[in-house]
Scaffold this motif. Structure first.
Motif, short mmCIF file in Angstrom:
data_model
loop_
_atom_site.label_atom_id
_atom_site.label_comp_id
_atom_site.label_asym_id
_atom_site.label_seq_id
_atom_site.Cartn_x
_atom_site.Cartn_y
_atom_site.Cartn_z
N MET A 1 0.92 -1.27 -0.11
CA MET A 1 -0.10 0.09 -0.23
C MET A 1 0.94 1.30 0.12
N LYS A 2 0.36 2.19 -0.77
CA LYS A 2 1.12 3.58 -0.78
C LYS A 2 0.92 4.14 0.74
N TYR A 3 -0.42 4.32 1.14
CA TYR A 3 -0.55 4.89 2.42
C TYR A 3 -1.02 3.86 3.43
N VAL A 4 -0.26 3.65 4.60
CA VAL A 4 -0.69 2.93 5.62
C VAL A 4 -2.09 3.32 6.22
N ASP A 5 -2.76 2.20 6.34
CA ASP A 5 -4.16 2.49 6.85
C ASP A 5 -4.34 2.37 8.35
N THR A 6 -3.39 2.22 9.04
CA THR A 6 -3.32 2.30 10.63
C THR A 6 -2.56 3.32 11.27
N TRP A 7 -2.92 3.75 12.52
CA TRP A 7 -2.33 4.72 13.31
C TRP A 7 -1.09 4.25 13.57
N ASP A 8 -0.16 4.73 13.86
CA ASP A 8 1.08 4.75 14.67
C ASP A 8 1.19 5.35 16.24
N LEU A 9 0.58 4.49 17.18
CA LEU A 9 0.02 5.06 18.34
C LEU A 9 1.49 5.01 19.16
N ASP A 10 2.65 4.38 18.82
CA ASP A 10 3.73 4.18 19.69
C ASP A 10 4.50 5.70 19.71
N THR A 11 4.29 6.43 18.45
CA THR A 11 4.71 7.74 18.45
C THR A 11 4.13 8.70 19.59
N ILE A 12 3.07 8.32 20.07
CA ILE A 12 2.44 9.14 21.22
C ILE A 12 2.75 8.69 22.30
N PHE A 13 2.43 7.60 22.80
CA PHE A 13 2.74 6.86 24.13
C PHE A 13 3.01 5.30 23.85
N PRO A 14 4.48 4.97 23.97
CA PRO A 14 4.58 3.50 23.57
C PRO A 14 4.16 2.69 24.71
N GLY A 15 3.51 1.47 24.18
CA GLY A 15 3.01 0.37 25.23
C GLY A 15 1.82 0.57 25.37
N GLY A 16 0.75 1.19 24.87
CA GLY A 16 -0.52 1.09 24.96
C GLY A 16 -1.21 1.95 26.16
N THR A 17 -2.27 1.53 26.74
CA THR A 17 -2.69 2.07 28.03
C THR A 17 -1.86 1.84 29.16
N LYS A 18 -0.97 0.81 29.06
CA LYS A 18 -0.09 0.64 30.19
C LYS A 18 1.37 1.27 29.88
N SER A 19 1.26 2.11 29.40
CA SER A 19 2.54 2.89 28.99
C SER A 19 2.86 3.57 30.08
N GLU A 20 4.42 3.60 30.52
CA GLU A 20 4.93 4.18 31.64
C GLU A 20 4.93 5.66 31.36
N GLU A 21 5.15 5.84 30.28
CA GLU A 21 5.46 7.43 29.60
C GLU A 21 4.11 8.04 29.92
N LEU A 22 2.86 7.46 29.60
CA LEU A 22 1.57 7.99 29.85
C LEU A 22 1.40 8.31 31.34
N GLN A 23 1.51 7.41 32.20
CA GLN A 23 1.58 7.55 33.48
C GLN A 23 2.41 8.56 34.09
N ALA A 24 3.54 8.69 33.61
CA ALA A 24 4.51 10.02 34.00
C ALA A 24 3.90 11.24 33.51
N LYS A 25 3.20 11.16 32.44
CA LYS A 25 2.60 12.34 31.90
C LYS A 25 1.47 12.86 32.74
N LEU A 26 0.75 11.88 33.00
CA LEU A 26 -0.57 12.11 34.24
C LEU A 26 0.04 12.55 35.43
N LYS A 27 1.24 12.21 35.89
CA LYS A 27 1.71 12.57 37.09
C LYS A 27 2.20 14.05 37.04
N THR A 28 2.79 14.48 36.12
CA THR A 28 3.15 15.84 35.70
C THR A 28 1.79 16.56 35.55
N VAL A 29 0.93 16.15 35.03
CA VAL A 29 -0.14 17.25 34.99
C VAL A 29 -0.69 17.36 36.28
N GLU A 30 -0.69 16.14 37.10
CA GLU A 30 -1.27 16.49 38.63
C GLU A 30 -0.65 17.33 39.18
#
Length: 599
Positions: A1-30
């Protein structure tokens, strides 16, 4: 395919909803929320620098929470079996509740500033640039109750408005609709699967069976949904009264920055121009061998002769969109190419995805992401264009101050519908045969009838429901009556059957954020047609004028926006009627092309 038809979610927070980076972000926001609380406590409201510091902190928190919430929602929608997504979303919503409390404190302090001191503060160049939004926040703040009462409301909302809305979502997620095929095999379909097939299957008997089973399923759960909508909107009515709203329309009109005069002019134009669309529905009924269309037939496909419907691969659809956007302007086309090449779109057709489509934002990246399921139909190509239109709207505003990027739903639907109009016209123009053109015109006119009839029915129902709910609980039987009355009025009693439980099958009635999640769609549709009409008059250099209009959508009332960029008065019916006439031409072409196929 010329255009990939799925998101690359790891570029946002690697590891899905159990991402350590996501939890670190929420801690910073808190931690940032705690810091904002201290800033607000010590705020000298006469200090311009302190005011700016608070705004900067609010922006940082908003971006961090927005990035996190968008990621978790994207993950949940793409992988619906991830139970942890709801757990993390709960964390995020608790943080939003804390932010809401601080936002109320901030607003109360704005209201307490004297008019003279307020005027002096806004003389600062940076604050002057966002003065529309700041004045809007301050004026809205005059409705607030005491700080302690607003804190209590923010807490109660989690188990009030949000809870009733979540109950609806949970109940719908466990519902199934039975369907029995010609071999006698019965399959339990999800609500999304049943809805798609009920409206899109070419076999009228399939549509009829699914509609009967669909109505029966919603009837079974009707008592639960009647309780839900009564308590959700009863809760909202109580909040509106306590915040000094005069009636149930005042809040959604303020949110959409439009006057009731504009709303009435729009619906009056729609009501006075329905005949061509009734003619279209009548002609469609003849083509389908019916005297009148049933509710389930309104969006039925039309295939004449042996013509195979146009199909696209995802690559073909993407290139088609880019090519036709380029006929309007290089900036829209270039942006769309960049989004498609960089995997901003989740379009793969696979199990375990939620139905529907949307565009959402990643505020820390200054980017958008699009969710949909691409199956190859022309309507999927239109959906892709629609969502790219949303994304382009956000893109052209990304360098503006954050407060000037907060546009309401009615103008949000303008950019998306404008983009969809470009592609809809292109598909019709490129049709290889009259039979193919008929099918494509049918798709375009289905959208128009949805805006002028289906959504009109939703508005009429919700308006009538709020009036009766203010006097007490509305029974399921009465809800059904109100729904059918609204449908008959909106469709001018032109259908053979109606959908009494539509009020509970349409999730828009159960959204907890903004009431009347209906009229902004028709506004956006017709407003975009008005803009498109201006483009057709003078296409040269129009893209820059269009971008200038979009950039003002977050810092003007819609009446002022239309006057500044289009030179029109949208409180008058004439503007709206002119937009409708563009679609009337399509009804005339459809009837002309199909006359030879009807008896």
């Amino acid at each position: 395919m010329k255009y990939v038809d799925t998101w690359d979610l790891d570029t946002i927070f690697p590891g899905g909803t159990k991402s350590e980076e996501l939890q670190a972000k929420l801690k910073t926001v808190e931690e940032d929320i705690e810091g904002l609380g201290k800033l607000l406590k010590d705020w000298d409201t006469n200090s311009v620098d302190a005011f700016k510091a608070i705004l900067q902190n609010q922006e940082k928190i908003g971006k961090g929470l927005g990035q996190s919430r968008t990621f978790v929602q994207m993950w949940h929608d793409a992988y619906m079996n991830d139970e942890n997504a709801n757990v993390v979303m709960g964390q995020i919503m608790n943080l939003y509740s804390e932010v809401q409390k601080l936002s109320n404190t901030f607003t109360k302090k704005l209201v307490a500033i004297s008019d003279e001191d307020w005027k002096t503060l806004l003389e600062d160049n940076d604050l002057q640039e966002v003065s529309f939004s700041l004045n809007e926040i301050r004026n809205d703040g005059k409705r607030l109750l005491s700080e302690e009462e607003e804190k209590l409301i923010a807490e109660l909302n989690k188990d009030g408005l949000s809870a009733w809305s979540n109950l609806y979502d949970t109940t719908v997620s466990i519902m199934t609709i039975p369907f029995t095929d010609k071999e006698g095999t019965t399959t339990e379909l999800s609500v999304g699967q049943a809805m798609n097939r009920m409206y899109a299957d070419p076999d009228p008997e399939v549509r009829k069976q699914l509609f009967e089973n669909w109505e029966a399923a919603w009837t079974k759960f009707g008592p639960i949904f009647a309780d839900t909508i009564n308590h959700l909107d009863g809760y909202r009515i109580t909040l509106q009264k306590s915040h000094d709203y005069k009636n149930h329309l005042e809040e959604p009109l303020e949110y959409n920055r439009m006057s009731e005069e504009t709303l009435n002019a729009m619906w009056s134009a729609v009501s006075n121009n329905k005949q061509p669309f009734l003619d279209f529905l009548g002609q469609k009924a003849k083509l389908l061998g019916m005297e009148k269309l049933g509710w389930q037939d309104v969006d039925a496909p039309i295939a004449i002769g042996n013509t195979e419907p146009t199909r696209f691969t995802y690559d073909e659809a993407s290139d088609f969109v880019i090519e036709n956007f380029a006929s309007f302007g290089e900036k829209l086309a270039g942006f769309s190419k960049h989004a498609l090449e960089n995997r901003w779109v989740e379009a793969e057709d696979r199990p375990n995805k939620r139905p529907g489509g949307y565009c959402t934002s990643l505020p820390e990246f200054g980017e958008s992401r699009i969710f949909m399921t691409f199956t190859g139909s022309p309507s999927d190509t239109s959906t892709l264009a629609h969502e790219l239109g949303h994304a382009f709207h956000s893109h052209v505003m990304k360098d503006l101050p954050t407060l000037n990027r907060r546009y309401a739903m009615n103008v949000a639907e303008t950019a998306s519908t404008f983009a969809e109009t470009i592609i809809g016209n292109a598909t019709v123009t490129n049709a290889k045969t009259n039979e193919e053109k008929i099918a494509l015109l049918n798709s375009k006119l289905e959208n128009a009838t949805a805006m002028f009839m289906n959504i009109h029915a939703r508005f009429l129902f919700e308006n009538a429901f709020y009036e009766e709910r203010a006097k007490g609980i509305v029974s399921e039987k009465r809800l059904n009556e109100l729904m059918v009355e609204a449908q008959k009025e909106a469709y001018v009693d032109s259908l053979d059957s109606y959908h009494p439980h539509f009020w509970c099958s349409k999730l828009h009635f159960f959204i907890d954020s903004v009431p009347f999640y209906n009229f902004p769609y028709t506004f956006g549709f017709l407003f975009s047609l008005g803009i498109y009409a201006e483009y057709l008059k003078k296409p040269e250099g129009f893209e820059d004028k269009y971008i200038a209009l979009l950039q003002d959508t977050g810092s003007m009332k819609v009446e002022d926006l239309a006057q500044k960029h289009l030179g029109v008065d949208i409180t008058k019916e004439d503007f709206w009627s002119a937009g409708i006439q563009l679609m009337v031409k399509d009804t005339e072409e459809f009837i002309r092309l199909t006359n030879e196929f009807v008896q």
